[in-house]
Write a protein that holds these residues in place. Structure first.
Motif, PDB file in Angstrom:
ATOM      1  N   GLN A 120       0.274   3.960  -6.306  1.00 24.54           N
ATOM      2  CA  GLN A 120       0.098   4.452  -7.667  1.00 24.54           C
ATOM      3  C   GLN A 120      -0.750   3.527  -8.529  1.00 24.54           C
ATOM      4  O   GLN A 120      -1.432   3.984  -9.457  1.00 24.54           O
ATOM      5  CB  GLN A 120       1.459   4.641  -8.344  1.00 24.54           C
ATOM      6  CG  GLN A 120       2.358   5.663  -7.661  1.00 24.54           C
ATOM      7  CD  GLN A 120       3.319   5.002  -6.676  1.00 24.54           C
ATOM      8  OE1 GLN A 120       2.968   4.020  -6.037  1.00 24.54           O
ATOM      9  NE2 GLN A 120       4.519   5.554  -6.580  1.00 24.54           N
ATOM     10  N   GLU A 121      -0.704   2.205  -8.255  1.00 27.37           N
ATOM     11  CA  GLU A 121      -1.383   1.248  -9.128  1.00 27.37           C
ATOM     12  C   GLU A 121      -2.515   0.494  -8.446  1.00 27.37           C
ATOM     13  O   GLU A 121      -3.296  -0.175  -9.128  1.00 27.37           O
ATOM     14  CB  GLU A 121      -0.369   0.242  -9.681  1.00 27.37           C
ATOM     15  CG  GLU A 121       0.687   0.895 -10.568  1.00 27.37           C
ATOM     16  CD  GLU A 121       1.725  -0.087 -11.083  1.00 27.37           C
ATOM     17  OE1 GLU A 121       2.522   0.308 -11.943  1.00 27.37           O
ATOM     18  OE2 GLU A 121       1.734  -1.252 -10.638  1.00 27.37           O
ATOM     19  N   TRP A 123       1.749  -4.879  -7.580  1.00 31.38           N
ATOM     20  CA  TRP A 123       1.432  -3.492  -7.922  1.00 31.38           C
ATOM     21  C   TRP A 123       2.363  -2.550  -7.168  1.00 31.38           C
ATOM     22  O   TRP A 123       2.831  -2.871  -6.069  1.00 31.38           O
ATOM     23  CB  TRP A 123       0.002  -3.133  -7.514  1.00 31.38           C
ATOM     24  CG  TRP A 123      -1.085  -3.811  -8.263  1.00 31.38           C
ATOM     25  CD1 TRP A 123      -1.600  -3.464  -9.475  1.00 31.38           C
ATOM     26  CD2 TRP A 123      -1.843  -4.957  -7.836  1.00 31.38           C
ATOM     27  NE1 TRP A 123      -2.624  -4.310  -9.836  1.00 31.38           N
ATOM     28  CE2 TRP A 123      -2.795  -5.238  -8.840  1.00 31.38           C
ATOM     29  CE3 TRP A 123      -1.810  -5.767  -6.694  1.00 31.38           C
ATOM     30  CZ2 TRP A 123      -3.709  -6.289  -8.753  1.00 31.38           C
ATOM     31  CZ3 TRP A 123      -2.707  -6.815  -6.596  1.00 31.38           C
ATOM     32  CH2 TRP A 123      -3.641  -7.066  -7.628  1.00 31.38           C
ATOM     33  N   ARG A 124       2.572  -1.363  -7.717  1.00 34.01           N
ATOM     34  CA  ARG A 124       3.174  -0.282  -6.952  1.00 34.01           C
ATOM     35  C   ARG A 124       2.060   0.393  -6.149  1.00 34.01           C
ATOM     36  O   ARG A 124       0.979   0.667  -6.678  1.00 34.01           O
ATOM     37  CB  ARG A 124       3.847   0.735  -7.884  1.00 34.01           C
ATOM     38  CG  ARG A 124       5.135   0.220  -8.502  1.00 34.01           C
ATOM     39  CD  ARG A 124       5.791   1.235  -9.410  1.00 34.01           C
ATOM     40  NE  ARG A 124       4.906   1.614 -10.505  1.00 34.01           N
ATOM     41  CZ  ARG A 124       4.631   2.851 -10.849  1.00 34.01           C
ATOM     42  NH1 ARG A 124       5.150   3.875 -10.184  1.00 34.01           N
ATOM     43  NH2 ARG A 124       3.827   3.113 -11.860  1.00 34.01           N
ATOM     44  N   TYR A 125       2.317   0.572  -4.872  1.00 30.17           N
ATOM     45  CA  TYR A 125       1.299   1.122  -3.974  1.00 30.17           C
ATOM     46  C   TYR A 125       1.752   2.503  -3.500  1.00 30.17           C
ATOM     47  O   TYR A 125       2.893   2.659  -3.064  1.00 30.17           O
ATOM     48  CB  TYR A 125       1.117   0.189  -2.763  1.00 30.17           C
ATOM     49  CG  TYR A 125       0.209   0.734  -1.699  1.00 30.17           C
ATOM     50  CD1 TYR A 125      -1.173   0.702  -1.862  1.00 30.17           C
ATOM     51  CD2 TYR A 125       0.735   1.304  -0.536  1.00 30.17           C
ATOM     52  CE1 TYR A 125      -1.998   1.214  -0.881  1.00 30.17           C
ATOM     53  CE2 TYR A 125      -0.090   1.818   0.444  1.00 30.17           C
ATOM     54  CZ  TYR A 125      -1.457   1.769   0.265  1.00 30.17           C
ATOM     55  OH  TYR A 125      -2.292   2.280   1.231  1.00 30.17           O
ATOM     56  N   ASN A 132      10.932  -7.415  -4.431  1.00 30.33           N
ATOM     57  CA  ASN A 132      10.788  -6.143  -5.152  1.00 30.33           C
ATOM     58  C   ASN A 132      11.141  -4.964  -4.243  1.00 30.33           C
ATOM     59  O   ASN A 132      11.026  -5.035  -3.023  1.00 30.33           O
ATOM     60  CB  ASN A 132       9.359  -5.966  -5.662  1.00 30.33           C
ATOM     61  CG  ASN A 132       9.066  -6.800  -6.890  1.00 30.33           C
ATOM     62  OD1 ASN A 132       9.716  -7.816  -7.138  1.00 30.33           O
ATOM     63  ND2 ASN A 132       8.080  -6.386  -7.664  1.00 30.33           N
ATOM     64  N   GLY A 176       7.784   0.165  -2.149  1.00 33.49           N
ATOM     65  CA  GLY A 176       6.825   0.795  -3.037  1.00 33.49           C
ATOM     66  C   GLY A 176       6.004  -0.231  -3.796  1.00 33.49           C
ATOM     67  O   GLY A 176       4.948   0.089  -4.336  1.00 33.49           O
ATOM     68  N   TRP A 177       6.466  -1.482  -3.803  1.00 37.33           N
ATOM     69  CA  TRP A 177       5.712  -2.569  -4.428  1.00 37.33           C
ATOM     70  C   TRP A 177       4.949  -3.346  -3.356  1.00 37.33           C
ATOM     71  O   TRP A 177       5.389  -3.462  -2.210  1.00 37.33           O
ATOM     72  CB  TRP A 177       6.646  -3.534  -5.150  1.00 37.33           C
ATOM     73  CG  TRP A 177       7.166  -3.014  -6.451  1.00 37.33           C
ATOM     74  CD1 TRP A 177       8.298  -2.265  -6.638  1.00 37.33           C
ATOM     75  CD2 TRP A 177       6.590  -3.195  -7.749  1.00 37.33           C
ATOM     76  NE1 TRP A 177       8.460  -1.974  -7.973  1.00 37.33           N
ATOM     77  CE2 TRP A 177       7.428  -2.527  -8.682  1.00 37.33           C
ATOM     78  CE3 TRP A 177       5.453  -3.847  -8.219  1.00 37.33           C
ATOM     79  CZ2 TRP A 177       7.160  -2.505 -10.052  1.00 37.33           C
ATOM     80  CZ3 TRP A 177       5.186  -3.825  -9.582  1.00 37.33           C
ATOM     81  CH2 TRP A 177       6.024  -3.165 -10.483  1.00 37.33           C
ATOM     82  N   LYS A 229       7.725  -8.250 -13.009  1.00 34.03           N
ATOM     83  CA  LYS A 229       8.174  -6.860 -13.061  1.00 34.03           C
ATOM     84  C   LYS A 229       8.216  -6.395 -14.512  1.00 34.03           C
ATOM     85  O   LYS A 229       8.260  -7.227 -15.428  1.00 34.03           O
ATOM     86  CB  LYS A 229       9.578  -6.715 -12.437  1.00 34.03           C
ATOM     87  CG  LYS A 229       9.616  -6.932 -10.936  1.00 34.03           C
ATOM     88  CD  LYS A 229      11.002  -6.695 -10.369  1.00 34.03           C
ATOM     89  CE  LYS A 229      11.340  -5.235 -10.224  1.00 34.03           C
ATOM     90  NZ  LYS A 229      12.633  -5.028  -9.529  1.00 34.03           N
TER      91      LYS A 229
END
Length: 500
Positions: free
Chosen positions: A38-39, A34-36, A124, A127-128, A460
């Protein structure tokens, strides 16, 4: 009762602090990304921990789990939230602290623990975040496991809270892991090695292990820095490979070993500064290993070079190679199930099964195999060993953007297009189609052995494209042009990360 996760929350709101956020697409084929933030938020990560304990109970697996985290600014907090969820589900949690993914897998064996939940986004971008999970060593989750976990978590179908939770901090797992790697003879051949870590987690461990084995280590970006100021720690990233090439040439090194962010992959640059794609390294290792183990079976992923099937030395040694789906969990599991001695993945995940290893992917174990190969060939450089392979022209892994929600449908359309071309006797790049391999996306093989692959990325929002020709660079570029033209017709496909 723990709240049902939402997918529509945004940071800096009351709801974001009160409720779990989890984007469902973060549950990927065999691990989670996940993007952290945001997700997924911290409450969302707690929900994943609760879900994991529920799944283990449903499968009848003792709820004992190793947890660790990679070196990113937020990984420790995410691991703490995950651990809270695991403890709420009654787990016995063994926290090994800052770790490589293979260190967490090793801890499962060393501690006699069934489960693992390693907080890492691997290579990644910042942000991931994510988790690599397993509950049957040395395997990690299958798609069926991920589907079951996703259903539990997204529907909040958690088992009732259990007593018996236990938290155990393991302060010395890094030392135990490195001692295990070093429990072997030192190298006989003096080797000067650039160790390139991209400021990722491997920088804390790889230089020390290789130095103690007898290498002269030239560290490159081995200071841990979670901003990744030089480049992303990814052995397939051209920026990382170019910086490593320059260091090899500057220091006149024998080779470079290139590690990704969580240390389960290893890339190789030879003494002339040329990067050797991991599948070609795999063929070189398979030659070396099959000489000592005639008739050995290997596994390679569908992105890998056709030399695994056609190389005359492998044929002479009686080696057999099986192609399977791309993805560390797929190749790990298939190697285990088929009894293969080693599984090779083009991205640099290598799986050495007993007696060579424990079956999980470990970049340092792969590095030691490369060094042992050089030790057994004292009169040859790495460039010499590479030059001994039959010539092929091969692209790097290329990844055009394609959203998670649509990428599999796009690949299905591309597969159907090329199946129709083949069924109608059509030509591609001036040649007939010899074979279509559809075990994972589509691998189109032309008459002269030139091939191209299109598949959906497992972790991804991207597609994956690889091409290779055993006859000419022109044919390699021609098959890519055919694939690229078809992808250009798909409105959901965006820009490539890199392109030949």
């Amino acid at each position: 009762m723990f709240p049902k996760p939402r997918q529509d929350l945004v940071p800096n709101t009351v709801e974001f602090e009160r409720l779990p956020l989890i984007k469902a697409t973060g549950f990927r084929e065999y691990d989670a990304r996940w993007r952290y933030p945001q997700e997924i938020n911290l409450l969302g990560m707690e929900a994943v921990g609760l879900g994991l304990t529920t799944l283990m109970r449903e499968r009848g697996v003792p709820v004992r789990i190793v947890v660790g985290h990679d070196f990113r600014s937020y990984s420790s907090a995410i691991k703490a939230a995950l651990t809270t969820g695991l403890l709420a589900g009654g787990a016995e949690v063994h926290d090994i602290g800052l770790a490589l993914s293979p260190m967490a897998y090793f801890a499962q064996f060393d501690l006699g623990v069934e489960g693992v939940a390693m907080v890492t986004a691997s290579h990644n971008d910042n942000g991931w975040t994510g988790i690599k999970m397993g509950m049957q060593r040395p395997l990690t989750f299958s798609p069926e496991d991920m589907t079951a976990l996703k259903a539990i978590v997204m529907n909040a179908k958690f088992a009732p809270y259990h007593d018996g939770a236990r938290y155990i901090y393991v302060p010395d797992m890094a030392e135990r892991y490195m001692a295990d790697l070093l429990d072997r003879p030192k190298l006989l051949r003096p080797l000067k090695v650039v160790v390139s870590c991209g400021n990722g987690t491997a920088g804390a461990f790889a230089p020390r292990v290789l130095a103690e084995l007898g290498c002269t280590v030239i560290p490159l970006n081995c200071e841990l820095d979670y901003t990744f100021p030089a480049h992303n720690p990814n052995p397939e990233d051209l920026g990382m490979l170019n910086a490593t090439r320059d260091a090899v040439l500057q220091h006149k090194a024998d080779l470079a070993l290139v590690f990704d962010g969580d240390g389960d992959r290893c890339g190789v640059v030879d003494n002339e500064g040329e990067a050797i794609f991991a599948d070609k390294v795999g063929v070189m290792l398979a030659r070396d290993i099959s000489k000592q183990n005639p008739g050995a079976t290997f596994v390679a992923d569908v992105k890998s070079t056709g030399l695994f099937l056609t190389d005359p030395v492998l044929r002479q040694n009686g080696a057999k190679t099986l192609f399977w789906k791309t993805g560390h969990s797929y190749i790990k599991r298939y190697s285990h199930e088929t009894g293969a001695l080693v599984g090779f993945e083009k991205s640099g995940h290598f799986f050495f099964n007993p007696p060579l290893g424990r079956g999980y992917d470990d970049g340092l174990v792969a590095a030691l195999a490369v060094l042992d190969m050089l030790d057994r060939n004292p009169d040859k450089s790495l460039a010499d060993l590479k030059a001994a392979l039959p010539r092929t022209w091969q692209s790097p892994t290329m990844s055009p953007h394609c959203d998670d929600e649509v990428k599999y449908a796009v690949v299905d359309r591309v597969v159907k297009h090329f199946e129709d071309v083949a069924a109608n006797g059509g030509m591609l790049a001036g040649q007939k189609i010899r074979e279509l391999i559809t075990v994972n996306g589509i691998r189109i093989v032309l008459d002269d052995g030139t091939w191209g692959l299109v598949r959906a990325s497992s972790n991804k929002p991207e597609l994956v494209v690889v091409v290779e020709s055993p006859t000419s660079e022109a044919n390699m570029r021609a098959i890519f042009a055919e694939i690229d033209a078809e992808l250009a017709k798909q409105p959901e496909v965006g820009e490539y990360n890199q392109k030949i």
